[in-house]
Design a protein around this motif. Structure first.
Motif, PDB file in Angstrom:
ATOM      1  N   UNK A   5      -2.150   6.956   3.510  1.00 37.61           N
ATOM      2  CA  UNK A   5      -2.101   7.868   2.356  1.00 37.61           C
ATOM      3  C   UNK A   5      -2.502   7.129   1.088  1.00 37.61           C
ATOM      4  N   UNK A   6      -3.368   7.743   0.298  1.00 37.38           N
ATOM      5  CA  UNK A   6      -3.835   7.134  -0.938  1.00 37.38           C
ATOM      6  C   UNK A   6      -2.722   7.137  -1.983  1.00 37.38           C
ATOM      7  N   UNK A   7      -2.479   5.981  -2.582  1.00 38.38           N
ATOM      8  CA  UNK A   7      -1.478   5.873  -3.640  1.00 38.38           C
ATOM      9  C   UNK A   7      -2.113   5.843  -5.025  1.00 38.38           C
ATOM     10  N   UNK A  91     -13.391  -6.364 -10.175  1.00 35.74           N
ATOM     11  CA  UNK A  91     -12.880  -6.046  -8.840  1.00 35.74           C
ATOM     12  C   UNK A  91     -11.592  -6.816  -8.593  1.00 35.74           C
ATOM     13  N   UNK A  92     -11.572  -8.070  -8.974  1.00 37.89           N
ATOM     14  CA  UNK A  92     -10.378  -8.904  -8.797  1.00 37.89           C
ATOM     15  C   UNK A  92      -9.195  -8.321  -9.588  1.00 37.89           C
ATOM     16  N   UNK A  96      -5.654  -7.177  -7.885  1.00 36.29           N
ATOM     17  CA  UNK A  96      -4.342  -7.622  -8.369  1.00 36.29           C
ATOM     18  C   UNK A  96      -3.432  -6.453  -8.718  1.00 36.29           C
ATOM     19  N   UNK A  97      -3.981  -5.462  -9.380  1.00 33.14           N
ATOM     20  CA  UNK A  97      -3.181  -4.289  -9.756  1.00 33.14           C
ATOM     21  C   UNK A  97      -2.688  -3.547  -8.518  1.00 33.14           C
ATOM     22  N   UNK A 103       2.943  -3.943  -3.220  1.00 34.13           N
ATOM     23  CA  UNK A 103       3.804  -5.075  -2.895  1.00 34.13           C
ATOM     24  C   UNK A 103       3.165  -5.950  -1.816  1.00 34.13           C
ATOM     25  N   UNK A 104       1.869  -6.196  -1.987  1.00 29.34           N
ATOM     26  CA  UNK A 104       1.134  -7.049  -1.069  1.00 29.34           C
ATOM     27  C   UNK A 104      -0.099  -6.353  -0.534  1.00 29.34           C
ATOM     28  N   UNK A 105      -0.860  -7.074   0.273  1.00 28.65           N
ATOM     29  CA  UNK A 105      -2.111  -6.550   0.820  1.00 28.65           C
ATOM     30  C   UNK A 105      -2.170  -6.795   2.313  1.00 28.65           C
TER      31      UNK A 105
END
Length: 183
Positions: A5-7, A91-92, A96-97, A103-105
């Motif tokens: 789901x897109x946040x 992009x970076x 980060x945002x 809460x992570x990737x």
């Protein structure tokens, strides 16, 4: 995306928000608009034309196609170097945002013309992002094989993927569903 789901999205009210693009400005400090309207006397049409069709990579380098900008960079053009650095930097910032929101990737996906084909952009985006779990395998990054590719080093905890764009297929499938002809 979380759980499919897109946040969030980098798009705003219109297509100008987010990254600097071929001829679009990307994010702009609203004070710039006030300055253009006030002291410089621009009309709203002039500002719209400036931000929609005369800015972005075109405004930075004189070209809107990253292939042309890449060729200029290879020839030593400083404006092309600035454009590449700015593009990767923005992009970076979004990575980060979104890492903060999520809460992570789990993964980073490069797609479409630039994402699928420009190893330098991918390298610049992933550079010095180890604290986010990104570890780009530069040898894999420089290979140009068709299809889905995984570019992360084995010790990287975040997948770095190149996924080919299939917009036309997606549009056709959605149309078939809406028309009741999907198989």
């Amino acid at each position: 995306m979380r759980g499919g789901r897109s946040l969030d999205t980098s798009m705003g009210f219109g297509p100008l928000a987010a990254l600097v693009m071929g001829a679009r400005s990307g994010d702009v400090d609203p004070s710039v608009l006030l300055y253009l309207l006030g002291p410089l006397g621009y009309t709203t049409k002039q500002i719209t034309d400036l931000l929609d069709t005369e800015s972005g990579m075109l405004g930075l380098t004189g070209a809107s196609d990253m292939r042309d900008i890449g060729a200029a960079l290879a020839a030593g053009d400083g404006r092309a170097a600035l454009a590449y650095d700015l593009y990767a930097y923005r992009i970076r910032q979004y990575i980060g945002a979104y890492a903060a929101v999520l809460n992570g990737l789990d993964g980073i996906v490069f797609t479409a013309g630039v994402g699928e084909n420009d190893a330098l952009v991918r390298s610049k985006v992933c550079h010095n992002m180890e604290s986010f779990g990104l570890a780009l395998d530069e040898a894999k990054n420089k290979e140009h094989t068709p299809g889905l590719r995984e570019l992360n080093q084995s010790e990287g905890r975040v997948k770095i993927l190149v996924i080919p764009t299939a917009e036309e297929l997606e549009i056709a499938q959605q149309c078939a569903v809406l028309c009741g002809t999907a198989h």
